[in-house]
Design a protein around this motif. Structure first.
Motif, PDB file in Angstrom:
ATOM      1  N   PHE A  20      24.983 -27.804 -29.414  1.00 22.03           N
ATOM      2  CA  PHE A  20      25.233 -26.840 -28.341  1.00 22.03           C
ATOM      3  C   PHE A  20      25.651 -25.470 -28.897  1.00 22.03           C
ATOM      4  O   PHE A  20      25.486 -24.457 -28.218  1.00 22.03           O
ATOM      5  CB  PHE A  20      26.240 -27.399 -27.337  1.00 22.03           C
ATOM      6  CG  PHE A  20      25.669 -28.610 -26.624  1.00 22.03           C
ATOM      7  CD1 PHE A  20      24.641 -28.473 -25.712  1.00 22.03           C
ATOM      8  CD2 PHE A  20      26.128 -29.888 -26.918  1.00 22.03           C
ATOM      9  CE1 PHE A  20      24.073 -29.576 -25.084  1.00 22.03           C
ATOM     10  CE2 PHE A  20      25.575 -31.013 -26.290  1.00 22.03           C
ATOM     11  CZ  PHE A  20      24.544 -30.847 -25.383  1.00 22.03           C
TER      12      PHE A  20
ATOM     13  N   GLY B 102      21.700 -25.820 -19.955  1.00 26.99           N
ATOM     14  CA  GLY B 102      21.724 -26.456 -21.267  1.00 26.99           C
ATOM     15  C   GLY B 102      22.912 -27.400 -21.386  1.00 26.99           C
ATOM     16  O   GLY B 102      22.855 -28.563 -20.963  1.00 26.99           O
ATOM     17  N   ILE B 103      24.016 -26.904 -21.921  1.00 27.57           N
ATOM     18  CA  ILE B 103      25.192 -27.772 -22.073  1.00 27.57           C
ATOM     19  C   ILE B 103      25.646 -28.255 -20.691  1.00 27.57           C
ATOM     20  O   ILE B 103      25.548 -27.528 -19.709  1.00 27.57           O
ATOM     21  CB  ILE B 103      26.336 -27.045 -22.823  1.00 27.57           C
ATOM     22  CG1 ILE B 103      27.445 -28.045 -23.179  1.00 27.57           C
ATOM     23  CG2 ILE B 103      26.897 -25.871 -22.031  1.00 27.57           C
ATOM     24  CD1 ILE B 103      28.434 -27.542 -24.219  1.00 27.57           C
ATOM     25  N   GLY B 104      26.116 -29.503 -20.661  1.00 21.54           N
ATOM     26  CA  GLY B 104      26.538 -30.081 -19.385  1.00 21.54           C
ATOM     27  C   GLY B 104      27.919 -29.599 -18.998  1.00 21.54           C
ATOM     28  O   GLY B 104      28.870 -30.374 -18.996  1.00 21.54           O
TER      29      GLY B 104
ATOM     30  N   LYS C  84      35.228 -36.310 -26.183  1.00 24.36           N
ATOM     31  CA  LYS C  84      34.633 -35.854 -27.447  1.00 24.36           C
ATOM     32  C   LYS C  84      35.625 -36.054 -28.592  1.00 24.36           C
ATOM     33  O   LYS C  84      35.269 -36.562 -29.662  1.00 24.36           O
ATOM     34  CB  LYS C  84      34.262 -34.387 -27.320  1.00 24.36           C
ATOM     35  CG  LYS C  84      33.563 -33.791 -28.508  1.00 24.36           C
ATOM     36  CD  LYS C  84      33.349 -32.303 -28.246  1.00 24.36           C
ATOM     37  CE  LYS C  84      32.387 -31.687 -29.209  1.00 24.36           C
ATOM     38  NZ  LYS C  84      32.112 -30.280 -28.854  1.00 24.36           N
TER      39      LYS C  84
ATOM     40  N   TYR D 128      24.188 -38.621 -27.280  1.00 18.15           N
ATOM     41  CA  TYR D 128      25.190 -37.563 -27.468  1.00 18.15           C
ATOM     42  C   TYR D 128      25.439 -37.358 -28.975  1.00 18.15           C
ATOM     43  O   TYR D 128      25.823 -38.304 -29.676  1.00 18.15           O
ATOM     44  CB  TYR D 128      26.461 -38.044 -26.765  1.00 18.15           C
ATOM     45  CG  TYR D 128      27.621 -37.088 -26.717  1.00 18.15           C
ATOM     46  CD1 TYR D 128      27.442 -35.739 -26.486  1.00 18.15           C
ATOM     47  CD2 TYR D 128      28.925 -37.575 -26.853  1.00 18.15           C
ATOM     48  CE1 TYR D 128      28.531 -34.885 -26.412  1.00 18.15           C
ATOM     49  CE2 TYR D 128      30.016 -36.735 -26.768  1.00 18.15           C
ATOM     50  CZ  TYR D 128      29.805 -35.384 -26.562  1.00 18.15           C
ATOM     51  OH  TYR D 128      30.892 -34.548 -26.491  1.00 18.15           O
TER      52      TYR D 128
ATOM     53  N   ASN E 293      23.746 -40.189 -21.853  1.00 19.62           N
ATOM     54  CA  ASN E 293      23.523 -38.786 -22.127  1.00 19.62           C
ATOM     55  C   ASN E 293      22.655 -38.744 -23.384  1.00 19.62           C
ATOM     56  O   ASN E 293      23.113 -39.233 -24.422  1.00 19.62           O
ATOM     57  CB  ASN E 293      24.856 -38.075 -22.404  1.00 19.62           C
ATOM     58  CG  ASN E 293      24.689 -36.631 -22.799  1.00 19.62           C
ATOM     59  OD1 ASN E 293      23.615 -36.079 -22.667  1.00 19.62           O
ATOM     60  ND2 ASN E 293      25.762 -36.017 -23.298  1.00 19.62           N
TER      61      ASN E 293
ATOM     62  N   TYR F  24      30.068 -40.698 -17.718  1.00 18.82           N
ATOM     63  CA  TYR F  24      29.246 -40.343 -16.545  1.00 18.82           C
ATOM     64  C   TYR F  24      29.271 -41.435 -15.473  1.00 18.82           C
ATOM     65  O   TYR F  24      28.420 -41.435 -14.583  1.00 18.82           O
ATOM     66  CB  TYR F  24      27.809 -40.046 -17.000  1.00 18.82           C
ATOM     67  CG  TYR F  24      27.772 -38.852 -17.935  1.00 18.82           C
ATOM     68  CD1 TYR F  24      27.757 -37.561 -17.427  1.00 18.82           C
ATOM     69  CD2 TYR F  24      27.834 -39.015 -19.320  1.00 18.82           C
ATOM     70  CE1 TYR F  24      27.781 -36.454 -18.268  1.00 18.82           C
ATOM     71  CE2 TYR F  24      27.860 -37.921 -20.171  1.00 18.82           C
ATOM     72  CZ  TYR F  24      27.835 -36.654 -19.645  1.00 18.82           C
ATOM     73  OH  TYR F  24      27.867 -35.555 -20.468  1.00 18.82           O
TER      74      TYR F  24
ATOM     75  N   LYS G 121      33.478 -34.643 -16.224  1.00 18.24           N
ATOM     76  CA  LYS G 121      32.311 -34.608 -15.357  1.00 18.24           C
ATOM     77  C   LYS G 121      32.634 -35.170 -13.977  1.00 18.24           C
ATOM     78  O   LYS G 121      31.942 -34.906 -13.018  1.00 18.24           O
ATOM     79  CB  LYS G 121      31.146 -35.378 -15.997  1.00 18.24           C
ATOM     80  CG  LYS G 121      30.901 -35.036 -17.467  1.00 18.24           C
ATOM     81  CD  LYS G 121      30.502 -33.577 -17.675  1.00 18.24           C
ATOM     82  CE  LYS G 121      30.757 -33.072 -19.085  1.00 18.24           C
ATOM     83  NZ  LYS G 121      29.872 -33.448 -20.115  1.00 18.24           N
TER      84      LYS G 121
ATOM     85  N   TYR H 225      21.907 -35.609 -15.527  1.00 20.28           N
ATOM     86  CA  TYR H 225      20.889 -35.050 -16.419  1.00 20.28           C
ATOM     87  C   TYR H 225      19.489 -35.509 -16.032  1.00 20.28           C
ATOM     88  O   TYR H 225      19.287 -36.651 -15.621  1.00 20.28           O
ATOM     89  CB  TYR H 225      21.164 -35.467 -17.877  1.00 20.28           C
ATOM     90  CG  TYR H 225      22.486 -34.955 -18.391  1.00 20.28           C
ATOM     91  CD1 TYR H 225      22.796 -33.605 -18.314  1.00 20.28           C
ATOM     92  CD2 TYR H 225      23.424 -35.821 -18.932  1.00 20.28           C
ATOM     93  CE1 TYR H 225      24.016 -33.126 -18.770  1.00 20.28           C
ATOM     94  CE2 TYR H 225      24.651 -35.347 -19.389  1.00 20.28           C
ATOM     95  CZ  TYR H 225      24.936 -34.005 -19.308  1.00 20.28           C
ATOM     96  OH  TYR H 225      26.143 -33.534 -19.755  1.00 20.28           O
TER      97      TYR H 225
ATOM     98  N   ARG I 128      16.120 -31.813 -21.919  1.00 19.60           N
ATOM     99  CA  ARG I 128      17.143 -32.173 -20.923  1.00 19.60           C
ATOM    100  C   ARG I 128      17.530 -30.968 -20.078  1.00 19.60           C
ATOM    101  O   ARG I 128      17.817 -29.893 -20.609  1.00 19.60           O
ATOM    102  CB  ARG I 128      18.387 -32.719 -21.637  1.00 19.60           C
ATOM    103  CG  ARG I 128      19.366 -33.396 -20.698  1.00 19.60           C
ATOM    104  CD  ARG I 128      20.708 -33.648 -21.356  1.00 19.60           C
ATOM    105  NE  ARG I 128      21.508 -32.440 -21.421  1.00 19.60           N
ATOM    106  CZ  ARG I 128      22.778 -32.384 -21.824  1.00 19.60           C
ATOM    107  NH1 ARG I 128      23.380 -33.496 -22.220  1.00 19.60           N
ATOM    108  NH2 ARG I 128      23.434 -31.243 -21.860  1.00 19.60           N
TER     109      ARG I 128
END
Ligand code: MLT
Length: 396
Positions: A20, A43-45, A111, A133, A179, A210, A240, A333, A374
């Motif tokens: 990213f 792009g990035i979620g 993360k 991911y 993801n 998710y 999310k 996504y 994506r």
């Protein structure tokens, strides 16, 4: 100056930039060259809707508490305040699962936990789905692990299974809903992974970030599966579900049953966190607690519903154009095949330069992602509608 220190040589095996960051760099360069371009970022979620009312009210109250001597809070407990751990434990009951409070540790993001938990393990073979991911792969490269990929492609519905694997003592990463592909394991397939892990003495690291997007009868947590407590750690996030990408809060469940090499994994994780992490701010934990209350959770589901409407709009234009895609029903996504056999970075460039829409090249999620792309539904409705209109004109 050439210093005399030795470095972690494994860093030489990483791609130059994190996926990213690379996208952000390319978009920045384009926008500097084309300052009037109206770029739409899918792009990035990263979420775009604000925090919900329950969350902001709880946080506002917590801020006021922090401003009074009697209710001020300093360092948070290592594993999170009990009020939040209890709320998380109650949240699991929504799925019919009992998770004792002491098995839950609160942290500042899935993360971080996904990356940090690798410190607990020695030189095990690591199984990583491809595509997935990128943090799973990168963090294991950083620690010099032996990595094998489990292929996810159109032939297995992007859901790799353990059959055909031999060996034992694996660290296995599973992400469901996945993801980037949006594929979701059902109870029976996840049971096959749990059985495989138990029979081979392996550990599953299950990323359920998710789960709030699941539509239909799929497991929201791996602990819905019999046997999972004996083989799985679960990592979940408020990012999310409750829009916490900029607020930072997540949790990890390490069941008491998990032990290896004479050590309890839960105690090891607690030891690691106590040493290297000083907790999530009180104000944030109060907000997270509110997100899991009945009212707060209903508000979160409204956020999810909004994003899923965006996903339906993106899916609609791809269907119209006859372009293969997955995701968008139990996932924010959309994972589409690049048109005309393009590779995914070329398609990225053609979308950016052609219609100023940013997505994520599938190749960034692994080799099997090459040829795919994506798009995230976390944009605003207006931006998503505009992107869909541009895609309608651009795609053949
Ligand atoms: C993604 O775009 O894959 C996610 O936003 C990245 C993340 O959650 O760290």
């Amino acid at each position: 100056m050439n210093m005399k220190i030795k470095i972690n040589e494994n860093y030489k095996n990483l791609k130059k930039s994190y996926l990213f960051s690379e996208i952000a760099k390319r978009v920045k360069a384009y926008s500097e060259e084309n300052p009037s371009a109206k770029i739409i970022r899918l792009g990035i979620g990263d979420v775009t809707l604000p925090l919900t009312r329950s969350v902001t009210e709880a946080m506002t109250k917590a801020v006021a508490e922090m401003g009074e001597r009697e209710t001020f809070h300093g360092y948070a407990p290592d594993n999170g305040y009990d009020f939040l751990r209890e709320a998380i434990s109650r949240h699991y009951k929504r799925f019919g699962v009992d998770i004792p409070v002491e098995e839950i540790s609160v942290s500042d993001g899935a993360k971080s936990d996904v990356g940090n938990i690798t410190e607990l393990f020695g030189d095990n073979p690591v199984l990583i789905p491809d595509p997935v991911y990128p943090v799973y792969y990168d963090s294991n490269v950083m620690s010099g692990r032996r990595i094998s990929f489990i292929r996810a492609d159109e032939t297995n519905g992007f859901l790799p299974m353990p059959e055909g694997l031999s060996g034992e003592g694996y660290i296995i990463y599973l992400c469901s809903p996945n993801n980037p592909t949006g594929a979701v394991y059902d109870h029976a397939s996840l049971k096959r992974w749990v059985d495989f892990a138990v029979s081979t003495g392996s550990l599953i690291l299950y990323d359920s970030a998710y789960e709030a997007y699941i539509h239909g009868n799929f497991p929201h947590t791996i602990y819905e599966i019999e046997g999972a407590r004996a083989c799985a750690i679960e990592i979940c996030s408020f990012s999310k579900t409750a829009g916490f990408t900029g607020t930072r809060c997540s949790w990890t469940v390490v069941p008491s049953e998990l032990s290896a090499g004479g050590m309890s994994l839960r105690e090891m994780w607690e030891r690691r966190q106590a040493t290297k992490f000083n907790g999530v701010p009180y104000v944030v934990q109060r907000g997270a607690e509110a997100a899991l209350s009945d009212t707060g959770y209903a508000e979160c589901m409204e956020l999810v519903g909004y994003y899923m409407k965006n996903a339906a709009l993106i899916a609609g234009v791809l269907r119209e154009k006859g372009i293969f895609f997955t995701g968008g029903t139990s996932s924010p996504y959309i994972w589409m095949r690049c048109p005309s056999g393009m590779d995914s970075w070329s398609f990225f460039d053609s979308l950016l330069h052609g219609i100023q829409v940013v997505g994520t090249p599938g190749a960034g999620f692994g080799e099997c992602g090459e040829g795919y792309f994506r798009l995230t539904s976390f944009g605003s409705r207006e931006a998503t509608e505009e992107a869909v209109a541009r895609l309608r004109g651009f795609l053949q």
